[in-house]
Design a protein around this motif. Structure first.
Motif, PDB file in Angstrom:
ATOM      1  N   ASN A 168      16.077   6.166   8.698  1.00 42.64           N
ATOM      2  CA  ASN A 168      16.272   5.356   9.895  1.00 42.64           C
ATOM      3  C   ASN A 168      15.299   5.725  11.020  1.00 42.64           C
ATOM      4  O   ASN A 168      15.663   5.762  12.195  1.00 42.64           O
ATOM      5  N   ILE A 169      14.056   6.030  10.633  1.00 39.53           N
ATOM      6  CA  ILE A 169      13.007   6.256  11.635  1.00 39.53           C
ATOM      7  C   ILE A 169      11.909   5.228  11.438  1.00 39.53           C
ATOM      8  O   ILE A 169      11.696   4.734  10.331  1.00 39.53           O
ATOM      9  N   GLU A 170      11.225   4.916  12.516  1.00 39.29           N
ATOM     10  CA  GLU A 170      10.139   3.949  12.484  1.00 39.29           C
ATOM     11  C   GLU A 170       8.830   4.666  12.788  1.00 39.29           C
ATOM     12  O   GLU A 170       8.768   5.518  13.674  1.00 39.29           O
ATOM     13  N   VAL A 199       1.314  13.482   6.095  1.00 38.56           N
ATOM     14  CA  VAL A 199       1.928  14.057   7.283  1.00 38.56           C
ATOM     15  C   VAL A 199       2.232  12.884   8.207  1.00 38.56           C
ATOM     16  O   VAL A 199       1.387  12.013   8.402  1.00 38.56           O
ATOM     17  N   CYS A 200       3.423  12.866   8.741  1.00 39.74           N
ATOM     18  CA  CYS A 200       3.806  11.847   9.719  1.00 39.74           C
ATOM     19  C   CYS A 200       3.854  12.543  11.074  1.00 39.74           C
ATOM     20  O   CYS A 200       4.725  13.368  11.331  1.00 39.74           O
ATOM     21  N   ARG A 201       2.899  12.229  11.929  1.00 41.14           N
ATOM     22  CA  ARG A 201       2.751  12.951  13.193  1.00 41.14           C
ATOM     23  C   ARG A 201       3.627  12.392  14.314  1.00 41.14           C
ATOM     24  O   ARG A 201       3.942  13.097  15.250  1.00 41.14           O
ATOM     25  N   SER A 237       0.871  -1.176   0.000  1.00 36.13           N
ATOM     26  CA  SER A 237       0.000   0.000   0.000  1.00 36.13           C
ATOM     27  C   SER A 237       0.911   1.231   0.000  1.00 36.13           C
ATOM     28  O   SER A 237       2.084   1.148   0.385  1.00 36.13           O
ATOM     29  N   PRO A 238       0.391   2.398  -0.400  1.00 33.93           N
ATOM     30  CA  PRO A 238       1.209   3.617  -0.314  1.00 33.93           C
ATOM     31  C   PRO A 238       1.701   3.894   1.101  1.00 33.93           C
ATOM     32  O   PRO A 238       2.831   4.328   1.295  1.00 33.93           O
ATOM     33  N   GLU A 239       0.867   3.592   2.091  1.00 34.22           N
ATOM     34  CA  GLU A 239       1.268   3.825   3.475  1.00 34.22           C
ATOM     35  C   GLU A 239       2.418   2.905   3.885  1.00 34.22           C
ATOM     36  O   GLU A 239       3.384   3.347   4.506  1.00 34.22           O
ATOM     37  N   CYS A 290       0.005   6.679  12.409  1.00 34.11           N
ATOM     38  CA  CYS A 290       0.697   7.956  12.613  1.00 34.11           C
ATOM     39  C   CYS A 290       0.739   8.806  11.334  1.00 34.11           C
ATOM     40  O   CYS A 290       1.222   9.935  11.362  1.00 34.11           O
ATOM     41  N   LEU A 291       0.238   8.258  10.234  1.00 29.75           N
ATOM     42  CA  LEU A 291       0.240   8.962   8.953  1.00 29.75           C
ATOM     43  C   LEU A 291      -1.142   9.526   8.656  1.00 29.75           C
ATOM     44  O   LEU A 291      -2.151   8.871   8.905  1.00 29.75           O
TER      45      LEU A 291
END
Length: 102
Positions: free
Chosen positions: A29-31, A58-60, A15-17, A36-37
């Motif tokens: 290197n972030i999880e 947006v990644c909150r 999926s795009p997400e 959260c999107l």
């Protein structure tokens, strides 16, 4: 040599997400997780050999400190300053969507 938003090609079965979550890990290197999107907009751009449809999220929330994993330079930029950066043509409409909504 251009500034880009993080992300990449959606692979078969993704999926795009999920693609964005994978790319954020590979590139920065972030999880993060899908919850959260939040979708913000999209860009549609015709290149010579293909048409690109690029969703913008947006990644909150995320875990870790963003660091370039592929030798790329990173900068935190205020939305009003995004126009000062050389970006690929497909990314330009995303600047205005970010400025209008954030």
């Amino acid at each position: 040599g251009l500034w880009e938003f993080p992300g990449g090609k959606v692979e078969k079965g993704e999926s795009p997400e999920f693609t964005l979550i994978r790319e954020l890990y590979e590139e920065l290197n972030i999880e993060t997780r899908e919850c959260c999107l939040a979708p913000l907009g999209f860009a549609s751009h015709q290149y010579d050999k293909f048409h690109l449809l690029m969703p913008l999220y947006v990644c909150r929330m995320w875990k870790g400190e963003p660091t370039g994993q592929e030798g790329q330079k990173l900068e935190w930029v205020k939305s009003n300053d995004l126009k000062k950066y050389d970006m690929p043509p497909a990314d330009i409409p995303l600047i205005y969507q970010i400025q209008d909504r954030l």
